[in-house]
Design a protein around this motif. Structure first.
Motif, short mmCIF file in Angstrom:
data_model
loop_
_atom_site.label_atom_id
_atom_site.label_comp_id
_atom_site.label_asym_id
_atom_site.label_seq_id
_atom_site.Cartn_x
_atom_site.Cartn_y
_atom_site.Cartn_z
N GLY A 46 -29.96 36.70 5.28
CA GLY A 46 -29.67 38.09 5.62
C GLY A 46 -28.30 38.32 6.22
N ALA A 47 -27.54 37.25 6.48
CA ALA A 47 -26.22 37.36 7.10
C ALA A 47 -25.14 37.24 6.02
N PRO A 48 -24.06 38.02 6.14
CA PRO A 48 -22.98 37.93 5.15
C PRO A 48 -22.17 36.65 5.30
N VAL A 49 -21.79 36.08 4.17
CA VAL A 49 -20.89 34.92 4.15
C VAL A 49 -19.52 35.45 3.74
N MET B 25 -19.36 40.85 -5.03
CA MET B 25 -18.46 40.68 -3.88
C MET B 25 -18.12 42.03 -3.27
N ALA B 26 -17.94 42.06 -1.97
CA ALA B 26 -17.61 43.29 -1.27
C ALA B 26 -16.61 42.98 -0.16
N TYR B 27 -15.77 43.97 0.13
CA TYR B 27 -14.77 43.80 1.18
C TYR B 27 -15.27 44.38 2.49
N ARG B 28 -14.94 43.70 3.58
CA ARG B 28 -15.25 44.20 4.91
C ARG B 28 -14.12 43.82 5.83
N ARG B 29 -13.37 44.84 6.28
CA ARG B 29 -12.18 44.62 7.09
C ARG B 29 -11.21 43.71 6.34
N SER B 30 -10.93 42.54 6.89
CA SER B 30 -9.98 41.62 6.26
C SER B 30 -10.69 40.44 5.61
N GLU B 31 -11.98 40.56 5.36
CA GLU B 31 -12.73 39.47 4.74
C GLU B 31 -13.37 39.91 3.43
N LEU B 32 -13.65 38.93 2.62
CA LEU B 32 -14.32 39.14 1.35
C LEU B 32 -15.73 38.58 1.45
N THR B 33 -16.73 39.41 1.18
CA THR B 33 -18.12 38.97 1.26
C THR B 33 -18.51 38.29 -0.05
N LEU C 123 -17.57 25.60 4.32
CA LEU C 123 -18.74 26.46 4.15
C LEU C 123 -20.04 25.70 4.40
N VAL C 124 -20.13 24.48 3.89
CA VAL C 124 -21.33 23.67 4.09
C VAL C 124 -21.53 23.37 5.58
N VAL D 60 -15.28 31.95 6.77
CA VAL D 60 -14.48 30.81 6.32
C VAL D 60 -13.01 31.21 6.44
N PHE D 61 -12.25 30.43 7.22
CA PHE D 61 -10.82 30.63 7.38
C PHE D 61 -10.09 29.47 6.69
N PRO D 62 -8.77 29.53 6.58
CA PRO D 62 -8.05 28.45 5.88
C PRO D 62 -8.27 27.06 6.46
N LEU D 63 -8.38 26.95 7.79
CA LEU D 63 -8.49 25.62 8.41
C LEU D 63 -9.82 25.38 9.11
N HIS D 64 -10.65 26.38 9.24
CA HIS D 64 -11.91 26.19 9.96
C HIS D 64 -12.89 27.29 9.55
N GLY D 65 -14.08 27.21 10.10
CA GLY D 65 -15.10 28.22 9.85
C GLY D 65 -15.76 28.63 11.14
N TRP D 66 -16.69 29.57 11.03
CA TRP D 66 -17.38 30.07 12.22
C TRP D 66 -18.73 30.60 11.81
N CYS D 67 -19.76 30.15 12.50
CA CYS D 67 -21.11 30.65 12.30
C CYS D 67 -21.50 31.41 13.57
N ARG D 68 -21.65 32.71 13.44
CA ARG D 68 -22.01 33.54 14.61
C ARG D 68 -23.52 33.75 14.58
N TYR D 69 -24.20 33.24 15.59
CA TYR D 69 -25.65 33.30 15.63
C TYR D 69 -26.13 33.64 17.04
#
Length: 209
Positions: free
Chosen positions: A15-18, A1-9, A53-54, A75-84
């Motif tokens: 090839g994209a971070p989750v 696991m790795a930290y990036r800004r306010s998220e945990l990888t 996540l799924v 992944v946020f508490p109430l929703h998610g986001w896939c940036r593509y």
């Protein structure tokens, strides 16, 4: 696991971070501190976060199938986001929009199977299993309905574009043969044109002599 800004990888997909936002971990920790049954609560939270996540993985899989680059999944508490990468065609964007709820439908099928195989789960893990079935079953179905609302920011705004897009494709396919038939010249006309050209060429040769 790795930290990036306010998220945990958590890991990388295509090839994209989750990434998981730090507020998710905070809510889980606070809930566990005040919970009377940490096992059931943990199972419920895990099922809910896996549902988000799924959903985003479904978007990512369809994007990669269409050879679109996936930048990151959050992944946020109430929703998610896939940036593509934006689709090159309208059909690609519609397909990616349906990918999320299609992945949720797989979890719903798993919940139905679990409820059939273990309708009244007992033992120490019975309540935890019931919590998972509840989240992946009825709550998942409710989430699918909400996600398919034809308004922003839900996926339904893009997903339901499949109806006019499909009708346009059908109309185009029906018009193509008719247009090709109309523009095709009759064999008799082609033969007559060829004969006239030969006569003209023969006349020109005689004049030159």
């Amino acid at each position: 696991m790795a930290y990036r800004r306010s998220e945990l990888t958590l890991f990388r997909l295509f090839g994209a971070p989750v990434l998981v936002h730090w507020t998710v971990l905070l809510i889980v920790l606070l809930a566990l501190l005040f919970s009377r049954d940490p096992l059931v609560l943990s199972a419920g939270f895990a099922a809910y976060l896996s549902l988000i996540l799924v959903h985003e993985i479904g978007h990512a899989c369809i994007a990669r199938f269409n050879r679109l680059r996936v930048h990151e999944l959050l992944v946020f508490p109430l929703h998610g986001w896939c940036r593509y990468e934006a689709g090159r065609t309208r059909g690609q964007d519609i397909a990616v929009a349906w990918g999320g709820v299609a992945a949720q439908a797989v979890l719903f099928a798993v919940a139905v199977a679990l409820s059939i195989l273990a309708p009244n789960p007992g033992g120490p893990f019975g309540p935890a299993l019931a919590a998972i079935v509840l989240v992946w079953g009825p709550l998942n179905l409710l989430n699918i309905v909400v996600n398919l609302l034809p308004i922003a920011p839900f996926d339904g705004r893009t997903a339901w574009g499949v109806l006019p897009w499909g009708l346009q494709r059908i109309r185009s396919s029906l018009r193509a043969p008719a247009k090709a038939t109309a523009t095709k010249k009759p064999p008799a006309a082609e033969a007559k044109k060829s004969t006239n050209e030969k006569v003209v060429l023969l006349s020109e040769r005689r004049k030159r002599r």
